[in-house]
Design a protein around this motif. Structure first.
Motif, PDB file in Angstrom:
ATOM      1  N   LEU A  44      34.968  47.348  45.681  1.00 31.20           N
ATOM      2  CA  LEU A  44      35.218  47.090  44.259  1.00 31.20           C
ATOM      3  C   LEU A  44      36.713  47.133  43.944  1.00 31.20           C
ATOM      4  N   LEU A  45      37.440  48.004  44.612  1.00 35.56           N
ATOM      5  CA  LEU A  45      38.885  48.060  44.393  1.00 35.56           C
ATOM      6  C   LEU A  45      39.583  46.807  44.902  1.00 35.56           C
ATOM      7  N   TYR A  46      39.080  46.243  46.005  1.00 30.74           N
ATOM      8  CA  TYR A  46      39.645  44.986  46.490  1.00 30.74           C
ATOM      9  C   TYR A  46      39.452  43.873  45.455  1.00 30.74           C
ATOM     10  N   PHE A  47      38.253  43.799  44.887  1.00 35.07           N
ATOM     11  CA  PHE A  47      38.009  42.778  43.871  1.00 35.07           C
ATOM     12  C   PHE A  47      38.868  43.008  42.636  1.00 35.07           C
ATOM     13  N   ARG A  48      39.057  44.275  42.248  1.00 33.22           N
ATOM     14  CA  ARG A  48      39.914  44.575  41.104  1.00 33.22           C
ATOM     15  C   ARG A  48      41.360  44.195  41.403  1.00 33.22           C
ATOM     16  N   ALA A  49      41.820  44.453  42.603  1.00 34.77           N
ATOM     17  CA  ALA A  49      43.191  44.096  42.981  1.00 34.77           C
ATOM     18  C   ALA A  49      43.378  42.585  42.990  1.00 34.77           C
ATOM     19  N   GLY A  99      41.648  40.466  41.220  1.00 34.52           N
ATOM     20  CA  GLY A  99      41.643  40.055  39.809  1.00 34.52           C
ATOM     21  C   GLY A  99      42.965  40.332  39.124  1.00 34.52           C
ATOM     22  N   ARG A 100      43.562  41.488  39.402  1.00 37.41           N
ATOM     23  CA  ARG A 100      44.869  41.802  38.808  1.00 37.41           C
ATOM     24  C   ARG A 100      45.936  40.825  39.278  1.00 37.41           C
ATOM     25  N   CYS A 106      43.970  53.415  42.640  1.00 35.54           N
ATOM     26  CA  CYS A 106      42.564  53.824  42.708  1.00 35.54           C
ATOM     27  C   CYS A 106      42.329  55.238  42.177  1.00 35.54           C
ATOM     28  N   CYS A 143      42.654  52.364  49.136  1.00 34.69           N
ATOM     29  CA  CYS A 143      42.571  51.039  48.512  1.00 34.69           C
ATOM     30  C   CYS A 143      43.530  50.039  49.138  1.00 34.69           C
TER      31      CYS A 143
END
Length: 164
Positions: A148-153, A155-156, A41, A22
């Protein structure tokens, strides 16, 4: 687990390292286990401290990285080589169904002015996009791109900036 000589640049069980999957989290040793995990992740890794290798345990085929002292360097999948044959099959998988739908729309065109005269053009576009999405998904899975992890990161990080 056997330790490599303790050096600042060596992979060892006391260290904290960036996650090679990630690239957002950090991997550390799991308590009471001979494995490491990422705090972002949640991937689980097995280690070979003598060869400075980290292997992703929860994927098939498992990905392997070598620690060079600063970053992870990816190693090739053993026995898996992507060649021209895969590229040709991927292009055929996208082009042939689109061409079949396009030929049917050309050979049997809708009557102009009818309410659904736009449908063949949209159907051709949807066929192309759906098959292209299948090929893109397979490429993302093969190269383990954590989109998806990039987008979650992101967003965080944005959410944390708004709270400050």
């Amino acid at each position: 687990m056997r330790n490599a000589p303790h050096s600042k640049n060596c992979l060892n069980e006391q260290g904290i390292y960036p996650c090679p999957v990630c690239r957002c989290g950090q991997i550390t040793v799991l308590p009471l286990m001979e494995a490491m995990s990422c705090n972002f992740c949640n991937h689980i890794f097995t280690t070979n401290f003598e060869q400075q290798l980290l292997k992703l345990a929860d994927s098939q085929p498992s990905l392997t990285w070598r620690w060079n002292g600063k970053t992870w360097k990816g190693l090739q999948h053993p026995g898996l080589q992507l060649g021209w044959d895969y590229l040709i099959v991927a292009i055929a998988f996208v082009v042939l169904p689109t061409a079949i739908v396009g030929c049917s729309a050309y050979l049997f065109p809708p009557i102009p002015g009818t309410p659904l005269a736009w449908l063949p053009s949209v159907w051709i576009l949807l066929t192309f996009m759906a098959h292209l999405a299948c090929v893109a998904w397979l490429a993302v899975e093969y190269y383990q791109l954590p989109i998806l992890l990039y987008f979650r990161a992101i967003g965080r990080r944005l959410f944390n900036l708004r709270l400050m």
